[in-house]
Design an enzyme around this catalytic site. Structure first.
Site, PDB file in Angstrom:
ATOM      1  CB  CYS A   1       0.919  51.749  19.586  1.00 31.19           C
ATOM      2  SG  CYS A   1       1.600  50.694  18.264  1.00 31.19           S
TER       3      CYS A   1
ATOM      4  CB  CYS B   1       3.815  51.548  14.142  1.00 25.98           C
ATOM      5  SG  CYS B   1       5.435  51.389  14.937  1.00 25.98           S
TER       6      CYS B   1
ATOM      7  CB  CYS C   1       9.708  35.233  14.395  1.00 20.77           C
ATOM      8  SG  CYS C   1       8.048  35.644  13.813  1.00 20.77           S
TER       9      CYS C   1
ATOM     10  NE  ARG D   1       6.930  55.191  16.712  1.00 24.54           N
ATOM     11  CZ  ARG D   1       6.488  56.202  17.459  1.00 24.54           C
ATOM     12  NH1 ARG D   1       7.133  56.528  18.561  1.00 24.54           N
ATOM     13  NH2 ARG D   1       5.401  56.870  17.103  1.00 24.54           N
TER      14      ARG D   1
ATOM     15  CB  CYS E   1       3.410  50.258  22.476  1.00 25.64           C
ATOM     16  SG  CYS E   1       3.841  51.801  21.643  1.00 25.64           S
TER      17      CYS E   1
ATOM     18  CB  CYS F   1      10.665  35.892  18.342  1.00 27.98           C
ATOM     19  SG  CYS F   1       9.513  36.495  19.587  1.00 27.98           S
TER      20      CYS F   1
ATOM     21  CB  CYS G   1       4.111  33.270  19.580  1.00 29.59           C
ATOM     22  SG  CYS G   1       3.638  33.829  17.919  1.00 29.59           S
TER      23      CYS G   1
END
Length: 338
Positions: free
Chosen positions: A161, A221, A88, A293, A128, A91, A84
């Site tokens: 999801c 979400c 972030c 969640r 998901c 991550c 990616c």
């Protein structure tokens, strides 16, 4: 309950003792209008209230809007790992950091469908799928494959999801037509603290994607991550942000940072359990109809701590998941007593 045993008396004493606390079997009908005008000060006062009082209040709100005996099981599958371009700082999937996670291509459809079938057999009602992408630009074939995955999993009778990075309104519309139930796009933290965690995508970029998802008729979400180095005020700021949306998110994931070697936050101290519990309880009060969640980091909580989170309003967990920020499997299924 205590039961009287046999007695030599001619008229044995029989008695019942009612438990001091009990579960309301049928939640009362609620006519209150859900608020979308919370101030930060109001939310801060809730967050800082005495802990047991806070949990008690949240439990009452929870029972007014949800069945306290039900917890949704969700399974998350990582369908595209690593590589990616985002930065972030929590991550392992960012290409900017040297972590154990290796980049891979989008998985084929058959393994995804097999995983979804297994998840359904194990009790999950939502499946998901997450891909480590900034957005879908230049990924036409990959997006078409994902649309087919969505259609097939939805055909199994499960909620579906996805989390695929930023979306355009047209991409959101196509996902809706394929049968997508919900789209995950976390805000992560408060608007003020966000630039200290991520610089390659703005807070408003995230809000634009959430708006596109909502406008397409897909459930939102969106939650956050605790333990990034944020303050209590930032946790309040996150809840404030989602509470003032035109529609509250259908679900609000609460993640606890699992530090990954090679990322800028690898040495962060674990978030305190009290902060986690306060966040769950405050979110339940401010977002009364939203599903709360327990997500990444749940494996660090023992059964009693998870039970307290459920009492405070959490009513969904990820089970057998591969959490995206970790880039690896996190099998942390817990059987809770009923």
């Amino acid at each position: 309950m205590f039961r009287a045993g046999s007695s030599k008396l001619s008229a044995p004493l029989r008695f019942r003792r009612t438990l001091a606390t009990h579960v309301i079997q049928t939640p009362p009908v609620v006519t209150r209008v859900t608020r979308h005008d919370w101030s930060k000060q109001e939310i801060q006062q809730i967050y800082e209230s005495p802990l047991l009082e806070l949990v008690f209040r949240a439990a009452n709100v929870h029972r007014q809007h949800h069945d306290p005996s039900k917890i949704q099981l969700c399974t998350l599958m990582n369908i595209k790992t690593g590589g990616c371009s985002e930065d972030c700082s929590y991550c392992s999937q960012s290409s900017r950091y040297s972590t154990p996670t290796k980049a891979s291509r989008l998985v084929d459809i058959d393994p995804v469908l097999e995983a979804a079938r297994k998840a359904k057999e194990n009790g999950s009602t939502r499946f998901c799928m997450g891909a480590a992408w900034r957005d879908l630009a230049g990924r036409k074939r990959g997006f078409e494959k994902i649309l087919k995955m969505v259609r097939e999993v939805r055909g199994m009778g499960m909620e579906v999801c996805t989390t695929l990075g930023m979306l355009s309104p047209e991409q959101a519309r196509q996902l809706k037509e394929a049968g997508l139930t919900a789209y995950n796009h976390n805000l992560d933290t408060s608007r003020e603290f966000y630039p200290k965690v991520i610089t390659t995508r703005s807070y408003d970029d995230r809000l634009d994607t959430i708006s596109a998802v909502r406008d397409a008729g897909i459930s939102v979400c969106s939650g956050g991550i605790l333990g990034l180095g944020e303050s209590d005020e930032d946790r309040v700021g996150l809840i404030f942000e989602v509470s003032n949306m035109p529609e509250h998110p259908e679900s609000f994931p609460v993640n606890a940072l699992v530090p990954i070697k090679g990322t800028p936050l690898e040495d962060n101290d674990p978030v305190s359990y009290q902060a986690l519990l306060r966040t769950v309880a405050t979110a339940r009060i401010v977002l009364p109809q939203t599903i709360i969640r327990l997500a990444a980091g749940r494996q660090t909580l023992d059964e009693s701590k998870q039970a307290m989170c459920f009492m405070a309003g959490a009513n969904a967990v990820f089970t057998g998941e591969q959490m995206l920020a970790l880039g690896r499997g996190q099998s942390d299924d817990v059987t809770m007593g009923t």
